[in-house]
Design an enzyme around this catalytic site. Structure first.
Site, PDB file in Angstrom:
ATOM      1  N   ASP A 152      99.011 -94.629 -39.160  1.00 62.98           N
ATOM      2  CA  ASP A 152      98.080 -94.484 -38.015  1.00 62.98           C
ATOM      3  C   ASP A 152      98.204 -96.053 -37.231  1.00 62.98           C
ATOM      4  O   ASP A 152      97.521 -96.861 -37.478  1.00 62.98           O
ATOM      5  CB  ASP A 152      96.714 -93.992 -38.306  1.00 62.98           C
ATOM      6  N   ASP A 359      99.947 -93.768 -29.648  1.00 67.41           N
ATOM      7  CA  ASP A 359      99.208 -93.545 -30.687  1.00 67.41           C
ATOM      8  C   ASP A 359      99.734 -92.427 -31.615  1.00 67.41           C
ATOM      9  O   ASP A 359     100.230 -91.598 -31.186  1.00 67.41           O
ATOM     10  CB  ASP A 359      97.480 -93.124 -30.224  1.00 67.41           C
TER      11      ASP A 359
END
Length: 485
Positions: A152, A359
């Site tokens: 992430d 992201d």
């Protein structure tokens, strides 16, 4: 009456033919063929659940380390009750997006309060907005224990589930047990590492995880109610064959939520505690990835370091500068200057405003309403003649393509400062709600308000080499058929 020489007429005819041929090639370049037959009849044997993700990694002569990367469906196996589970994923994705927007607003308010109080202390940013929608996994070794972590870029702290665990979700791998590791050490409450998690850390005895008041505990709650709580610790980390001594991570004793079956999370944000910052002396703050699609039979790669020989890109890497925003210095923010659909450049006054996050944890790309409307309108102009289908969750532009074996899809390109471009792969254009293609949706969604920050999700980053260079503050894009070898 003007008479043209026959040679001039012949030349003009040749010129018209050449221009027509050029336009035809250009048109073909701005569409990609999507085979629906292969997706519709894909064998679910490719999705057989695997209890353990065997580690595949290697180090190169230039000091970079490459990891195999897979989608989390590698753990969860075939999707039963497909439509319901896909809808739950999109609901979780929406909760993540709302959390990011809320976090950004709070950081802006905190920054203004700091300026008004003339304080010279800069409040560290806590990211860590982690939901089930963090879709890609790699395997690392912590104190000789192989662990599978979700990747992430929107989070900083790396954490794993630890024994003894007061409340943990089920994972196929054994829990990390710090008591069996002679190199494990808890992080003191008075340390700089603890203070860098200012709003997520506190001294021991404030919860039930340990009885040591000198230990730095942490607690992070996410937008959908998911959370991780535990203590900060240090241990020896192996990234492939590359050792990282005294790596700081979260040892989670209470973890609940939609984290899939992974053992924890790898934070690739930009704060001091992120994986990238802690390994900057080894990899110079450079990493890249190529995300495969959700077919668990395929693998992508995560590369730590700047060895370009590991890339398999089919187009040159085009770089754009990261937007420098002290209030949001943990996120990767770009300046989106334009979008083209099938070669048609869209018009919107909001290009170049507010910035857009890239992201790996958000699934579906979110755009400000005016930009999304422009994208949707132009896409529907070019993708015509197909029967519509009901909308699905956050996706409002859907089709019934069950009667087709293949379709031509207009190419979507995003443009950034420095004339950098990211071409969305054909596999990232449609979200398949039903395997028979009777409900296939444009995989983009609108934000609620114009002033919110756009997000480039991982669905649109498929089969793209995305390169992050935190030292020179640049991000690069190139087309690449993701694989690991």
């Amino acid at each position: 009456m003007v008479l043209w020489p026959s040679s001039s007429i012949f030349f003009l005819l040749l010129l018209l033919i050449a221009l027509s041929f050029t336009n035809e090639i250009s048109s073909l370049d701005e569409n990609e063929l999507l085979s629906l037959k292969n997706l519709r009849w894909r064998n679910d044997a490719a999705y057989r659940r695997s209890p353990v993700f065997s580690q595949k990694s290697r180090v190169t002569q230039n000091g970079a380390t490459i990891f195999e990367m897979k989608h989390t469906d590698f753990f969860t196996g075939p999707i039963t009750g497909r439509a319901h589970k896909l809808e739950q994923r999109l609901i979780s994705d929406e909760a993540r997006v709302e959390s990011i927007q809320s976090r950004i607003k709070n950081l802006v308010v905190l920054s203004k309060q700091q300026q008004e109080s003339a304080s010279s202390h800069e409040i560290p940013i806590n990211s860590g907005i982690k939901l089930q929608t963090l879709n890609y996994i790699v395997s690392i070794t912590l104190a000789r224990r192989n662990l599978t972590l979700i990747v992430d870029t929107g989070s900083d702290l790396t954490w794993v589930q630890c024994h003894p665990c007061k409340l943990c979700y089920t994972q196929p791998e054994p829990l990390f047990n710090p008591s069996t590791s002679p190199s494990y050490k808890p992080v003191p409450c008075s340390s700089q590492s603890c203070s860098s998690l200012q709003y997520s850390a506190f001294c021991g005895n404030n919860n039930n995880n340990n009885n040591n008041a000198n230990t730095c505990d942490y607690a992070v709650t996410y937008g959908d109610g998911s959370y991780t709580r535990g203590e900060l610790g240090t241990d020896r980390l192996l990234l492939g064959p590359t050792p990282v001594e005294n790596f700081i991570f979260g040892c989670g004793k209470e973890n609940k939520g939609l984290f899939g079956a992974a053992s924890g999370l790898m934070g690739l944000g930009r704060s001091d505690l992120s994986m990238i910052s802690q390994t900057s002396n080894l990899f110079q703050g450079v990493f890249s990835y190529c995300l495969p699609d959700t077919d668990s039979a395929t693998s992508g790669s995560l590369v730590l370091g700047s060895d370009n020989s590991l890339y398999k890109n089919s187009t040159p890497i085009s770089y754009t500068n990261l937007v420098r925003n002290p209030m949001l210095n943990s996120f990767y923010i770009l300046n989106l200057t334009g979008i083209t659909i099938g070669g048609v450049r869209l018009q919107s006054p909001n290009f170049g405003k507010n910035g857009i996050l890239i992201d790996s944890g958000t699934v579906i790309t979110r755009l400000p309403p005016s930009i999304y409307t422009a994208v949707k309108t132009e896409f529907l102009k070019q993708f015509t003649g197909f029967p519509s289908a009901p909308s699905f969750s956050i996706l409002d532009t859907c089709f019934n393509l069950s009667g087709y074996e293949e379709v031509n899809i207009p190419t979507l390109r995003m443009w950034f400062d420095g004339d950098a471009e990211m071409t969305v792969d054909v596999s990232g254009m449609f979200y398949f709600v039903r395997r028979d293609a009777s409900q296939v949706c444009l995989a983009l969604a609108s934000l609620a308000y114009e002033g919110e920050t756009g997000i480039i999700g991982n669905y649109q980053q498929r089969n793209t080499r995305v390169v992050y260079d935190t030292k020179v503050m640049k991000v690069g894009f190139a087309k690449e058929a993701c694989s690991f070898s």
